[in-house]
Design an enzyme around this catalytic site. Structure first.
Site, PDB file in Angstrom:
ATOM      1  N   LYS A 126       1.203  -1.243   0.373  1.00 32.12           N
ATOM      2  CA  LYS A 126      -0.381  -0.252   0.063  1.00 32.12           C
ATOM      3  C   LYS A 126       1.060   1.549  -0.307  1.00 32.12           C
ATOM      4  O   LYS A 126       1.748   1.753   0.736  1.00 32.12           O
ATOM      5  CB  LYS A 126      -0.948  -0.053   0.921  1.00 32.12           C
ATOM      6  CG  LYS A 126      -2.156   1.202   1.371  1.00 32.12           C
ATOM      7  CD  LYS A 126      -3.272   0.474   0.518  1.00 32.12           C
ATOM      8  CE  LYS A 126      -4.169   1.385  -0.132  1.00 32.12           C
ATOM      9  NZ  LYS A 126      -5.353   0.967  -0.616  1.00 32.12           N
ATOM     10  N   ASP A 166      -6.502   4.529  -4.236  1.00 32.57           N
ATOM     11  CA  ASP A 166      -7.630   4.308  -3.843  1.00 32.57           C
ATOM     12  C   ASP A 166      -8.763   5.840  -3.426  1.00 32.57           C
ATOM     13  O   ASP A 166      -8.209   6.989  -4.323  1.00 32.57           O
ATOM     14  CB  ASP A 166      -6.681   3.884  -2.281  1.00 32.57           C
ATOM     15  CG  ASP A 166      -7.038   3.426  -1.006  1.00 32.57           C
ATOM     16  OD1 ASP A 166      -7.919   2.833  -0.855  1.00 32.57           O
ATOM     17  OD2 ASP A 166      -7.347   4.780   0.011  1.00 32.57           O
TER      18      ASP A 166
HETATM   19  P1  NDP Z   1     -13.170   7.924  -2.898  1.00 23.94           P
HETATM   20  O1  NDP Z   1     -11.680   9.129  -2.593  1.00 23.94           O
HETATM   21  O2  NDP Z   1     -13.398   8.020  -3.974  1.00 23.94           O
HETATM   22  O3  NDP Z   1     -14.199   8.466  -1.993  1.00 23.94           O
HETATM   23  C1  NDP Z   1     -14.353   8.503  -1.069  1.00 23.94           C
HETATM   24  C2  NDP Z   1     -15.867   8.636  -0.208  1.00 23.94           C
HETATM   25  O4  NDP Z   1     -15.654   8.692   1.715  1.00 23.94           O
HETATM   26  C3  NDP Z   1     -15.840   9.973  -0.537  1.00 23.94           C
HETATM   27  O5  NDP Z   1     -16.916  10.383   0.037  1.00 23.94           O
HETATM   28  C4  NDP Z   1     -15.244  11.204   0.938  1.00 23.94           C
HETATM   29  O6  NDP Z   1     -16.377  11.478   1.077  1.00 23.94           O
HETATM   30  C5  NDP Z   1     -16.033  10.057   2.399  1.00 23.94           C
HETATM   31  N1  NDP Z   1     -14.753  10.138   3.079  1.00 23.94           N
HETATM   32  C6  NDP Z   1     -13.118  10.047   2.859  1.00 23.94           C
HETATM   33  N2  NDP Z   1     -12.307  10.110   4.061  1.00 23.94           N
HETATM   34  C7  NDP Z   1     -13.231  10.810   5.535  1.00 23.94           C
HETATM   35  C8  NDP Z   1     -13.794  11.002   6.387  1.00 23.94           C
HETATM   36  N3  NDP Z   1     -12.301  11.429   7.019  1.00 23.94           N
HETATM   37  N4  NDP Z   1     -14.744  10.880   7.041  1.00 23.94           N
HETATM   38  C9  NDP Z   1     -15.974  11.252   6.075  1.00 23.94           C
HETATM   39  N5  NDP Z   1     -15.934  10.772   5.273  1.00 23.94           N
HETATM   40  C10 NDP Z   1     -14.541  10.351   4.503  1.00 23.94           C
HETATM   41  O7  NDP Z   1     -12.234   6.760  -1.917  1.00 23.94           O
HETATM   42  P2  NDP Z   1     -13.133   4.949  -2.251  1.00 23.94           P
HETATM   43  O8  NDP Z   1     -14.275   5.115  -2.779  1.00 23.94           O
HETATM   44  O9  NDP Z   1     -11.955   4.760  -3.370  1.00 23.94           O
HETATM   45  O10 NDP Z   1     -12.796   4.514  -1.874  1.00 23.94           O
HETATM   46  C11 NDP Z   1     -13.506   4.525  -0.220  1.00 23.94           C
HETATM   47  C12 NDP Z   1     -12.963   3.548   0.805  1.00 23.94           C
HETATM   48  O11 NDP Z   1     -13.221   2.222   0.010  1.00 23.94           O
HETATM   49  C13 NDP Z   1     -11.590   3.300   1.674  1.00 23.94           C
HETATM   50  O12 NDP Z   1     -11.600   2.879   2.850  1.00 23.94           O
HETATM   51  C14 NDP Z   1     -10.558   2.582   0.417  1.00 23.94           C
HETATM   52  O13 NDP Z   1      -9.440   2.405   0.724  1.00 23.94           O
HETATM   53  C15 NDP Z   1     -11.600   1.184   0.258  1.00 23.94           C
HETATM   54  N6  NDP Z   1     -11.689   0.336  -1.104  1.00 23.94           N
HETATM   55  C16 NDP Z   1     -11.355   0.915  -2.602  1.00 23.94           C
HETATM   56  C17 NDP Z   1     -10.655   0.361  -3.032  1.00 23.94           C
HETATM   57  C18 NDP Z   1     -11.513   0.839  -5.079  1.00 23.94           C
HETATM   58  O14 NDP Z   1     -10.854   0.374  -5.914  1.00 23.94           O
HETATM   59  N7  NDP Z   1     -11.473   2.478  -5.050  1.00 23.94           N
HETATM   60  C19 NDP Z   1     -10.735  -0.944  -3.058  1.00 23.94           C
HETATM   61  C20 NDP Z   1     -10.726  -1.906  -2.246  1.00 23.94           C
HETATM   62  C21 NDP Z   1     -11.021  -0.596  -0.500  1.00 23.94           C
HETATM   63  P3  NDP Z   1     -15.443  14.043   0.390  1.00 23.94           P
HETATM   64  O15 NDP Z   1     -16.005  13.365  -1.536  1.00 23.94           O
HETATM   65  O16 NDP Z   1     -15.899  14.719   1.455  1.00 23.94           O
HETATM   66  O17 NDP Z   1     -13.588  13.674   0.301  1.00 23.94           O
END
Ligand code: NDP
Length: 444
Positions: A126, A166
Site C-alpha cells: 500500500k 484508493d
Molecule cells: P473516494 O475518494 O472515491 O471516496 C471516498 C468517499 O469517502 C468520499 O465520499 C469521501 O468524502 C468520503 N470520506 C473520505 N474520508 C472521509 C472521512 N475522514 N470522513 C468521512 N468521509 C470521508 O475513495 P474510494 O471510494 O475509492 O474508497 C473508499 C474506501 O474504500 C476506502 O476505505 C478505500 O480504502 C476502500 N477501497 C477502495 C477500493 C477501490 O477500488 N477504490 C478497493 C478496496 C477498498 P469527500 O468527497 O468529502 O472526500
C-alpha cells in the site's frame, strides 16, 4: 503469555503512534488464535507472526512540487511493500491529508490477506501521500503526481509492485502517474492498475469494488435463504466504491436511501439517483449539498448520520472507523440483517463485536471489498497478454471470484468451529495460503 499476545505487545511497543496499525494487527491476530495455538511451537520457532507483521520493505520519501502561485510545497510519500509470498506487491495509493506511515501500514497489512482471499497471485502492499487533491487545479495535481512518481518509479514495476487507486487517487491521478513512469523508465507496461481504457485499463475496473461488494452480499443472503430484492440499504460515502455499490444494489432490486461525504449526508426516500451522484462527484467535484437540486424530495444533513436510518443492510463505503459502537447499536435497534464493509476497516472492533453478538451477518472489508483488487489483477493479466477482455467477461470473472471468496471464508470459519463468523473465516483463509507459501520459500 501466549504467542499471539506476545506479538501484539511487540507490535504496539515497536510501532508507537500507529493506532490504526495496532488495531488491524489485533483484529487479525486475535482471530487467528485457533490456527496459531494448533501450531504454536513451529510458528514460534520460525517467527511466523513476527515476519508477517513486519513489512518486507517500507519506503518514505519527499515529494516537492510547485503550486499555481509559484510556491514550492512539500509532501511526504510512502510505499509499504508488506508481503510478496504469493505474488508481486499489489495495493492502492491513498492521497489524503490524514495519511501517515501507520495508516499505510494498516492498509498494507490488511491487503496481504485480502489479496490472498481472491485466489489470485498477488502480494500485499500500500502507499500514498498526505497530499490533498481536493481544491487543487489539474496542473497542481499533475505536478504532484509527477514528482511522486519520479521517486516511486525506482521501487515498482509490472513484476515487482503494481500500485492502484484508493481514496483521492482516481483515473486522473493514475493517468498522470502512468505518464511519468513511462517517460522515466521508457517502458509501456502494466505498472499501475485503474488505468484509462485507451491505455491498458480494464473494462469494469471502475465498477469492480462496488459491484463486488454487492455480489458477495447477494451470495451471503442467498446462502441464508434471503435475497436483495426489495431490501432497504444504507450506504456511506459518495466516491468510487459507494457509487457503484449503489448502482449494483439497484440493479439487483434493492433500494439504497443514503450516501454521504466528509461534510454531510443525504437521505432520499425514493432511492439515490446514481446519475445525479456521478455528476456531482465525478464531473463537478462538488459537495452533496447539491443533491437537493436534482431530487427535491431528498433531505441533506450536516455531519454524520446514515447509520440512524432504518435499513435491512448497511454498507460502509467511506473510510476507516466510520461506524462505531453507538452506530452499531442504532443499526441493531432498527433491525439490520447484514453489514458488509466496502471501505477498509470502517467498523471499529467494538462495533464489529456488538453486531456479531446480536446476530447480524458481518462481512469484513478484506473479503467484501476484494473485488477491486481482484479486477486489478485481471487488468494485470490483460496487460501481460496484451489483450482487452469485454465488460461482460470481466464482470463474470469478478462475480465468480466474489462468490468464491464467500465460500472460502465460510468454510474456513466452519473448519475451526466458528460458523457464521466471517471475520475469523477471512483472516484464517487469507493467512493459511500466505503462511504455506512463506514456509515453502524458506526464511526470507
Ligand atoms: P473516494 O475518494 O472515491 O471516496 C471516498 C468517499 O469517502 C468520499 O465520499 C469521501 O468524502 C468520503 N470520506 C473520505 N474520508 C472521509 C472521512 N475522514 N470522513 C468521512 N468521509 C470521508 O475513495 P474510494 O471510494 O475509492 O474508497 C473508499 C474506501 O474504500 C476506502 O476505505 C478505500 O480504502 C476502500 N477501497 C477502495 C477500493 C477501490 O477500488 N477504490 C478497493 C478496496 C477498498 P469527500 O468527497 O468529502 O472526500
Amino acid at each position: 503469555m501466549s504467542y499471539v499476545d506476545e506479538v501484539i505487545d511487540r507490535v504496539v511497543k515497536e510501532n508507537p503512534s500507529e493506532p490504526e496499525f495496532h488495531q488491524a494487527v489485533k483484529e487479525v491476530l486475535e482471530s487467528l488464535r485457533p490456527v496459531v495455538e494448533a501450531n504454536e511451537e513451529s510458528f514460534r520457532k520460525d517467527a511466523v507472526l513476527e515476519r508477517i507483521v513486519n513489512p518486507e520493505r517500507q519506503i518514505k520519501f519527499r515529494v516537492p512540487w510547485v503550486d499555481d502561485k509559484g510556491q514550492v510545497q512539500v509532501n511526504t510519500g510512502y510505499r509499504v511493500q508488506f508481503n510478496s509470498a504469493i505474488g508481486p506487491y499489489k495495493g492502492g495509493l491513498r492521497l489524503h491529508p490524514s495519511v501517515n506511515l501507520g495508516i499505510i501500514k494498516f492498509l498494507g497489512f490488511e491487503q496481504i490477506f485480502k489479496n490472498s482471499l481472491t485466489g489470485l497471485p498477488i502480494g500485499g502492499g500500500k502507499g500514498g501521500s498526505d497530499f490533498d487533491p481536493k481544491g487543487k487545479s489539474d496542473r497542481e495535481v499533475m505536478a504532484f503526481c509527477q514528482s511522486f512518481m519520479t521517486e516511486l518509479s525506482k521501487y515498482i514495476g509490472a513484476d515487482t509492485d503494481v500500485p492502484a487507486g484508493d481514496i483521492g487517487t482516481g483515473a486522473r491521478e493514475i493517468g498522470y502517474m502512468f505518464g511519468q513512469y513511462k517517460r522515466l523508465r521508457g517502458v509501456f507496461e502494466g505498472v499501475l492498475t485503474g488505468k484509462g481504457l485507451t491505455y491498458g485499463g480494464s473494462l469494469a475496473r471502475t465498477e469492480a469494488t462496488g459491484y463486488g461488494l454487492l455480489y458477495i452480499t447477494e451470495e451471503l443472503m442467498k446462502c441464508h435463504g434471503q435475497s436483495l430484492e426489495g431490501k432497504t440499504i444504507v450506504v456511506s460515502g459518495a466516491g468510487n466504491v459507494a457509487t457503484y455499490a449503489i448502482q449494483k444494489a439497484h440493479q439487483l432490486g434493492a433500494k439504497v436511501v443514503t450516501c454521504s461525504d466528509s461534510t454531510g449526508w443525504v437521505y432520499d426516500p425514493d432511492g439515490i439517483d446514481v446519475a445525479a451522484l456521478k455528476e456531482i462527484k465525478e464531473v463537478k467535484r462538488a459537495r452533496l449539498t447539491e443533491y437537493k437540486n436534482y431530487r427535491p424530495n431528498s433531505e441533506y444533513h450536516e455531519g454524520k448520520g446514515v447509520w440512524t436510518v432504518k435499513c435491512d443492510i448497511a454498507l460502509p463505503c467511506a473510510t476507516q472507523n466510520e461506524l462505531d459502537l453507538d452506530d452499531a447499536k442504532a443499526l441493531v435497534a432498527n433491525g439490520v440483517i447484514a453489514v458488509a464493509e466496502g471501505a477498509n476497516m470502517p467498523t471499529t472492533l467494538e462495533a464489529t463485536e456488538y453486531l456479531q453478538k446480536n446476530g447480524v451477518f458481518f462481512l469484513p472489508g478484506k473479503a467484501a471489498n476484494a473485488g477491486g483488487v481482484a479486477t486489478s489483477a485481471l487488468e494485470m493479466s490483460q496487460n501481460s497478454e496484451r489483450l482487452s477482455w469485454s465488460f461482460d467477461e470481466v464482470d463474470a470473472k469478478l462475480k465468480g471470484i466474489m462468490v468464491g471468496v464467500y465460500h472460502n471464508i465460510d468454510e474456513a470459519a466452519k473448519k475451526y468451529g466458528f460458523e457464521g463468523n466471517y471475520v475469523v473465516g477471512a483472516n484464517i483463509a487469507g493467512f493459511e495460503k500466505v503462511v504455506t507459501a512463506m514456509n515453502a520459500q524458506g526464511i526470507v
